[in-house]
Design a protein around this motif. Structure first.
Motif, PDB file in Angstrom:
ATOM      1  N   UNK A  23       0.824  -1.211   0.000  1.00 23.47           N
ATOM      2  CA  UNK A  23       0.000   0.000   0.000  1.00 23.47           C
ATOM      3  C   UNK A  23       0.858   1.261   0.000  1.00 23.47           C
ATOM      4  N   UNK A  24       1.928   1.254   0.781  1.00 20.15           N
ATOM      5  CA  UNK A  24       2.793   2.425   0.870  1.00 20.15           C
ATOM      6  C   UNK A  24       3.458   2.745  -0.466  1.00 20.15           C
ATOM      7  N   UNK A  25       3.934   1.710  -1.165  1.00 20.71           N
ATOM      8  CA  UNK A  25       4.590   1.935  -2.461  1.00 20.71           C
ATOM      9  C   UNK A  25       3.590   2.475  -3.473  1.00 20.71           C
ATOM     10  N   UNK A  26       2.409   1.893  -3.527  1.00 17.87           N
ATOM     11  CA  UNK A  26       1.419   2.378  -4.490  1.00 17.87           C
ATOM     12  C   UNK A  26       1.025   3.826  -4.211  1.00 17.87           C
ATOM     13  N   UNK A  27       0.798   4.153  -2.936  1.00 14.02           N
ATOM     14  CA  UNK A  27       0.445   5.528  -2.589  1.00 14.02           C
ATOM     15  C   UNK A  27       1.598   6.488  -2.871  1.00 14.02           C
ATOM     16  N   UNK A  28       2.837   6.048  -2.580  1.00 15.29           N
ATOM     17  CA  UNK A  28       3.998   6.917  -2.809  1.00 15.29           C
ATOM     18  C   UNK A  28       4.182   7.195  -4.299  1.00 15.29           C
ATOM     19  N   UNK A  29       4.079   6.161  -5.125  1.00 15.67           N
ATOM     20  CA  UNK A  29       4.248   6.347  -6.569  1.00 15.67           C
ATOM     21  C   UNK A  29       3.183   7.298  -7.115  1.00 15.67           C
ATOM     22  N   UNK A  30       1.947   7.126  -6.704  1.00 14.80           N
ATOM     23  CA  UNK A  30       0.882   8.023  -7.171  1.00 14.80           C
ATOM     24  C   UNK A  30       1.112   9.447  -6.678  1.00 14.80           C
ATOM     25  N   UNK A  31       1.525   9.606  -5.421  1.00  8.26           N
ATOM     26  CA  UNK A  31       1.779  10.945  -4.884  1.00  8.26           C
ATOM     27  C   UNK A  31       2.946  11.620  -5.598  1.00  8.26           C
ATOM     28  N   UNK A  32       4.012  10.861  -5.862  1.00 11.50           N
ATOM     29  CA  UNK A  32       5.172  11.430  -6.566  1.00 11.50           C
ATOM     30  C   UNK A  32       4.766  11.860  -7.969  1.00 11.50           C
ATOM     31  N   UNK A  33       4.000  11.026  -8.647  1.00  6.94           N
ATOM     32  CA  UNK A  33       3.552  11.391  -9.985  1.00  6.94           C
ATOM     33  C   UNK A  33       2.656  12.628  -9.949  1.00  6.94           C
ATOM     34  N   UNK A  34       1.838  12.765  -8.907  1.00  6.58           N
ATOM     35  CA  UNK A  34       0.995  13.962  -8.767  1.00  6.58           C
ATOM     36  C   UNK A  34       1.847  15.206  -8.495  1.00  6.58           C
ATOM     37  N   UNK A  35       2.822  15.077  -7.589  1.00  7.36           N
ATOM     38  CA  UNK A  35       3.671  16.225  -7.243  1.00  7.36           C
ATOM     39  C   UNK A  35       4.473  16.708  -8.446  1.00  7.36           C
ATOM     40  N   UNK A  36       4.986  15.770  -9.255  1.00 11.02           N
ATOM     41  CA  UNK A  36       5.820  16.122 -10.408  1.00 11.02           C
ATOM     42  C   UNK A  36       5.031  16.166 -11.718  1.00 11.02           C
ATOM     43  N   UNK A  37       3.718  16.181 -11.646  1.00 14.81           N
ATOM     44  CA  UNK A  37       2.913  16.150 -12.876  1.00 14.81           C
ATOM     45  C   UNK A  37       3.086  17.414 -13.718  1.00 14.81           C
ATOM     46  N   UNK A  38       3.424  18.499 -13.116  1.00 17.97           N
ATOM     47  CA  UNK A  38       3.606  19.749 -13.864  1.00 17.97           C
ATOM     48  C   UNK A  38       4.987  19.840 -14.503  1.00 17.97           C
ATOM     49  N   UNK A  39       5.886  18.898 -14.152  1.00 18.48           N
ATOM     50  CA  UNK A  39       7.218  18.873 -14.756  1.00 18.48           C
ATOM     51  C   UNK A  39       7.304  17.715 -15.754  1.00 18.48           C
ATOM     52  N   UNK A  40       8.233  17.811 -16.661  1.00 21.01           N
ATOM     53  CA  UNK A  40       8.434  16.715 -17.616  1.00 21.01           C
ATOM     54  C   UNK A  40       9.473  15.730 -17.115  1.00 21.01           C
ATOM     55  N   UNK A  41      10.240  16.125 -16.121  1.00 22.67           N
ATOM     56  CA  UNK A  41      11.331  15.291 -15.618  1.00 22.67           C
ATOM     57  C   UNK A  41      11.239  15.161 -14.093  1.00 22.67           C
ATOM     58  N   UNK A  42      11.845  14.074 -13.605  1.00 21.94           N
ATOM     59  CA  UNK A  42      11.909  13.830 -12.162  1.00 21.94           C
ATOM     60  C   UNK A  42      13.288  14.189 -11.602  1.00 21.94           C
TER      61      UNK A  42
END
Length: 170
Positions: free
Chosen positions: A59-78
């Motif tokens: 659960x933690x990994x799935x939530x973290x991946x979704x949160x990271x993708x949301x936080x960086x959604x306005x950028x093209x790179x991580x």
């Protein structure tokens, strides 16, 4: 034929026998059975706790991946992604001085891969058998899978799917 009748003088409680309780063999049998039951109970509790921790990681990994993708959604790179920033944004539940910790008290690291086009989440301090149990789980469309290392101290890498045709962890 005459019938014989026996009379006891006194009460029935006064009859003496050679038995005075359980024998040593009977007690050893009872203790052996209790030991088997306790061993089964401890094994069941250990398996249950292991499964609970695996589900927490899942659960933690799935939530973290979704949160990271949301936080960086306005950028093209991580590029520039780091764990302390993610702790400040409450992506991870357990953070110790800016370092996220997993349920096995190992460090969680997040790093950019493929030149910043994607990222990976790494969990340290997890046994090899737990890694393989995590690898066999159905991660759905969010992750393309995990990478287990043969060395005990190496972290487990979770790589998110950035494209539909992506099949391996870079």
């Amino acid at each position: 034929m005459k019938k014989q009748i026996c009379y006891f003088k006194g009460s029935a409680n006064q009859i003496k026998t050679d038995e005075s309780g359980r024998t040593m063999l009977e007690m050893l049998g009872v203790l052996g059975i209790m030991g088997i039951i306790m061993y089964g109970a401890v094994a069941g509790i250990n398996y249950g706790m292991s499964t609970y921790k695996i589900n927490q990681i899942y659960n933690e990994v799935q939530e973290a991946v979704q949160s990271i993708q949301d936080i960086y959604s306005w950028q093209r790179r991580y590029s520039g992604i780091n764990a302390s920033t993610l702790c400040q944004n409450d992506v991870f539940v357990r953070c110790d001085d800016g370092t996220p910790k997993n349920v096995y008290e190992g460090n969680i690291t997040v790093s950019a891969i493929s030149g910043g086009a994607s990222f990976k989440v790494s969990y340290a301090g997890i046994d090899e058998d737990i890694c393989y149990r995590l690898k066999e789980m159905d991660w759905g469309t969010i992750l393309m899978g995990t990478e287990c290392s043969e060395t005990a101290d190496a972290p487990i890498d979770f790589c998110p799917k950035e494209r539909a045709d992506q099949t391996t962890c870079p």
